[in-house]
Scaffold this active site. Structure first.
Site, PDB file in Angstrom:
ATOM      1  N   TYR A  33       0.828  -1.200   0.000  1.00 22.96           N
ATOM      2  CA  TYR A  33       0.000   0.000   0.000  1.00 22.96           C
ATOM      3  C   TYR A  33       0.863   1.250   0.000  1.00 22.96           C
ATOM      4  O   TYR A  33       2.084   1.172   0.184  1.00 22.96           O
ATOM      5  CB  TYR A  33      -0.948  -0.002   1.206  1.00 22.96           C
ATOM      6  CG  TYR A  33      -0.277   0.262   2.545  1.00 22.96           C
ATOM      7  CD1 TYR A  33       0.538  -0.692   3.145  1.00 22.96           C
ATOM      8  CD2 TYR A  33      -0.442   1.482   3.193  1.00 22.96           C
ATOM      9  CE1 TYR A  33       1.159  -0.444   4.362  1.00 22.96           C
ATOM     10  CE2 TYR A  33       0.166   1.738   4.419  1.00 22.96           C
ATOM     11  CZ  TYR A  33       0.965   0.765   4.995  1.00 22.96           C
ATOM     12  OH  TYR A  33       1.582   1.013   6.187  1.00 22.96           O
ATOM     13  N   LEU A 205      11.379   1.610   6.813  1.00 23.90           N
ATOM     14  CA  LEU A 205      10.752   2.028   5.563  1.00 23.90           C
ATOM     15  C   LEU A 205      11.454   3.312   5.126  1.00 23.90           C
ATOM     16  O   LEU A 205      11.654   4.218   5.940  1.00 23.90           O
ATOM     17  CB  LEU A 205       9.257   2.290   5.769  1.00 23.90           C
ATOM     18  CG  LEU A 205       8.539   2.648   4.476  1.00 23.90           C
ATOM     19  CD1 LEU A 205       8.334   1.384   3.625  1.00 23.90           C
ATOM     20  CD2 LEU A 205       7.196   3.301   4.750  1.00 23.90           C
TER      21      LEU A 205
HETATM   22  N1  PMP Z   1       7.992   4.048   8.649  1.00 25.45           N
HETATM   23  C1  PMP Z   1       6.870   3.325   8.705  1.00 25.45           C
HETATM   24  C2  PMP Z   1       6.907   1.983   9.362  1.00 25.45           C
HETATM   25  C3  PMP Z   1       5.671   3.813   8.163  1.00 25.45           C
HETATM   26  O1  PMP Z   1       4.549   3.088   8.215  1.00 25.45           O
HETATM   27  C4  PMP Z   1       5.661   5.114   7.591  1.00 25.45           C
HETATM   28  C5  PMP Z   1       4.386   5.685   7.065  1.00 25.45           C
HETATM   29  N2  PMP Z   1       4.045   5.197   5.833  1.00 25.45           N
HETATM   30  C6  PMP Z   1       6.861   5.826   7.546  1.00 25.45           C
HETATM   31  C7  PMP Z   1       8.012   5.272   8.085  1.00 25.45           C
HETATM   32  C8  PMP Z   1       6.929   7.183   6.909  1.00 25.45           C
HETATM   33  O2  PMP Z   1       6.909   7.066   5.513  1.00 25.45           O
HETATM   34  P1  PMP Z   1       6.357   8.252   4.620  1.00 25.45           P
HETATM   35  O3  PMP Z   1       7.125   9.459   5.024  1.00 25.45           O
HETATM   36  O4  PMP Z   1       6.669   7.837   3.233  1.00 25.45           O
HETATM   37  O5  PMP Z   1       4.908   8.363   4.916  1.00 25.45           O
END
Ligand code: PMP
Length: 284
Positions: A33, A205
């Site tokens: 997602y 991530l």
């Molecule tokens: N780490 C994790 C585990 C997340 O779920 C998210 C949110 N999607 C993020 C980091 C931050 O990623 P982003 O800045 O792309 O939303």
């Protein structure tokens, strides 16, 4: 007009948008997602998010159900049909429907869902003003959290633990005592004049907000280091933050009930949030 979602090529009323009982997303969390933030009706950092989605799909051998241009078209329609000014788009792709079996047939028709949420922008501002509390807990996730997969049970339990501990986020601790990231955000601290966040690997991530903030910090000449940090480092920090598409840069004022700095939102939190917002790319 009632809420409309996009499901497998059709626009459906929110309450009647149903998927098959043997969708592999439902049975195995076999899917990925993305969450895109919407600001003034425009998508923030669309390219970064869609590239990460392509990577996530590729890593687990799921094909796009429709081409990327069509996905953008449908995301724009969801923004328009739901009158979203500020909010988010949730986009999910699962491997599709098949008789329950761990191994999967190749070339299944993957299932795509696009949901839009309106979130008034003052909701963010209200949380920012106070800052958030964080608690730490063990990182119990699988070893490929660089893939934005639907496998979210460990983060769900971590966030629930935070919620029950009067905190808004949980920072996850690896087996060596270092913070990996938040349950749904990246983690940052400020020690002296240097901002720290963990380097990219399969243990975090690769946040799109993280990437954009780093670009802005570099542009404005702030000291920034990609380095792991632990509880002792947190104790030395003057400020701390989380970043995510929906939280932008959010100040952390307490970790495990202990104040960060004076326990109030620090001056750099505001500066870094502005730098982030100035650095994003908007797509209408
Ligand atoms: N780490 C994790 C585990 C997340 O779920 C998210 C949110 N999607 C993020 C980091 C931050 O990623 P982003 O800045 O792309 O939303």
């Amino acid at each position: 007009m009632s809420r409309v979602v996009f499901l497998n090529g059709e626009y459906k009323d929110y309450n009647n948008a149903l998927t098959h009982v043997e969708d592999r997303g439902y049975q195995f969390a076999d899917g990925v997602y993305e969450v895109f933030s919407v600001k003034n009706g425009k998508l923030i950092d669309y390219t970064g998010h869609i590239n990460r989605l392509s990577r996530s799909l590729n890593e687990i051998s799921i094909k796009y159900p429709i081409n990327i241009r069509s996905i953008l078209f449908h995301m724009r329609n969801i923004i328009r049909k739901n009158l979203i000014v500020d909010g988010l788009i949730y986009l999910q792709i699962t491997r599709g429907v098949a008789k329950r079996d761990f191994k999967f047939p190749k070339n299944l028709d993957s299932t795509i869902t696009i949901i839009g949420n309106n979130i008034p922008s003052d909701e963010y501002d209200k949380v920012f003003e106070k800052g958030i509390n964080v608690v730490t807990t063990r990182d119990l996730r699988w070893k490929r959290v660089d893939i934005k997969s639907l496998n979210l049970l460990a983060p769900v339990l971590a966030k629930q633990y935070a919620n029950e501990s009067n905190a808004q986020e949980a920072w996850l601790i690896d087996d060596d005592g270092f913070i990996t990231e938040g349950s749904s955000s990246n983690a940052w601290i400020l020690i002296g004049k240097t901002v720290y966040t963990r380097p990219v690997s399969s243990s975090i991530l690769n946040g799109i907000t993280r990437k954009t903030l780093i670009k802005g910090l570099n542009k404005h000449g702030y000291n920034f280091k990609e380095k792991k940090f632990n509880i002792n480092d947190i104790k030395k920090s003057k400020e701390a933050y989380i970043t995510s598409a929906t939280q932008y840069v959010m100040p952390v004022v307490k970790v495990n009930n202990k104040k960060i700095g004076d326990g109030k939102v620090g001056k750099f939190a505001k500066i870094f949030k502005e730098i982030y917002l100035e650095s994003v790319q908007l797509k209408s």
